[in-house]
Design a protein around this motif. Sequence first.
Motif: not given
Lengths: 306, 291
Positions: B35-39, B211-217, B272-274, B276-280
Amino acid sequence: MGRFIVRRLILAIPVLIGVSIIAFLILHLSPGDPAELLAGDEATQADIQMIREKFGLDQPLTTQYFRFIKGIATGELISMKYEVPVMEIVGKRLKNTLILSSVAIAISVIVGIMAGILSAVHRYSWIDYVATVVALLGVSMPVFWWGLLMILLFSVNLMWLPSGGMGGFRHMIMPAIALGTASAGIIARMTRSSMLDVLQQDYITTAVAKGLRQKLVVYRHALRNALIPTVTVIGLQFGYMLAGAVLTESVFSWPGIGRLIVDSIMGRDYPVVQTALLIIALIFVLANLVVDVLYALLDPRIRYND
Amino acid sequence: MTNTTTNTKKKNISHLSIIWRRLSRSKTAIIGLFIVGLYVLTAIFGPYLAPHDPIAQDLSKTFLAPSAQHLMGCDEFGRDIFSRIIHGARVSLIIQFNSVVIALVIGIALGAMGGYFGGLVDEIIMRLMDVMLAFPGMLLALAIVAMLGPNLTNLIVAIGIYSVPQFARVTRGAVISVKKNEYVTAAKAIGESDFSIITRYVLPNALSPIIVQTTLRMATVLLTAAGLGFLGLGVQPPTPEWGTMLSGARMYLRTAPFVAFFPGLAIMLVVLGFNFFGDGLQDALNPRLKE
């Protein structure tokens, strides 16, 4: 424990002073003269000057700041738009928001904890999978969109519930669900992960080995300890709800403090915005303190002896 | 020398491949990444591919229902909603990227200083962060936008500033745990400057939580920007920002619900994409989780 509470209260004082300075400065540094805005298009220079003098806007910033603090402490601070004591307006609106947030937090706690327990007990089953996805959807959904979708279904199409305003219980259902959804998701995820941690511990294995029924183990032995981190999250969520209510109140025309802040920002009613910001921050800081104390009370392993 | 460089490169590659292996095991993380890639691709290339002009009005097409010509229908001014959503992706990514960069630069600098030096410096920085965190949720961003006036640049600045404490705290925590390592003491002993120690030894080893914080943020920032847009305090029309689009559409909920539906769906999917990705990523970068 008493010393810990006193120490935390003392530490909160500089934070609150900082908060009051930020709340005060934010609007005073903004472009646009509130006196001009209040006076209207047809006002003369004399009219504008009169408003400036009346609200002390011609005074130096430090004088205005202390006037603001004194005004809040004595309850004499006056709204520039409504010309009544600010505390009167803010108090009424805060009450409305607290009513909404309380119902919302109740919904999110019940739904979130139930979903979290089910997920953990049935780990990796379809129940866990569905609960996890729904929880993440809840966290990711913009509250204003969720609110509009509910209005579309329950007010426009089915005509079951009123689309906005404050009245009886029926007026509260949709806004409370909208406001509580994200928190329910967060609480569910927190409960799931802490429940999983607890379920792996030796004393649970012992309880199962003793031949206790699964329900007894889960609800009597595991849940108590698993809920400790959840309590922290619930406390914080309540604070976030007070602020998050801005959007929900806007969708459902709920006359709460969030809408008051937005309306007062638009109308440059300094005293109202400053007081409302300060009060929400105060409640949030106190909620954090309560959470820390509860944490210590609930978990005997945590002791604040310093 | 060349040998050492090759070894380091090899080490980095194998480290990355371990992270990728862990990440790819989580279905949700892969969905999130997709999702993030597509976005991001939509934000970069979408505007060249959008079928219609996102701002051009055509009142003869007001509230046209979704069709093959207009996949998501037309709004109150007869503008193609699909094209506006595509252009909106770029606006959203610009807000997210820039505000997170602002927060990262200031937050990492403050957090690293506090964590590394400790003492009074740390105390002052963290109390300042406490003051900012005392405004729950989007309240601080709302107040800053109110001060600066609503437009794209001010929105980015406001959201950037309000995100600083999160990065400062995460960086500080990570720096405190990293600075206890022997290689930091060794670097100090051979007389390296504090700046060089922080940038060369401490920060690179404290990157995972940042990095994790950046994605979730990125998810939180998008929701905040859209929320401010919805309140009329974000990007101003006719710029197609998703929250602002929703704000305009709420008036026509009865007659044309699809006008409000699609912008909200876009926000939700990307957030949702961010998430999901951040959690992973959080799981993949967690050294405590064994292979």
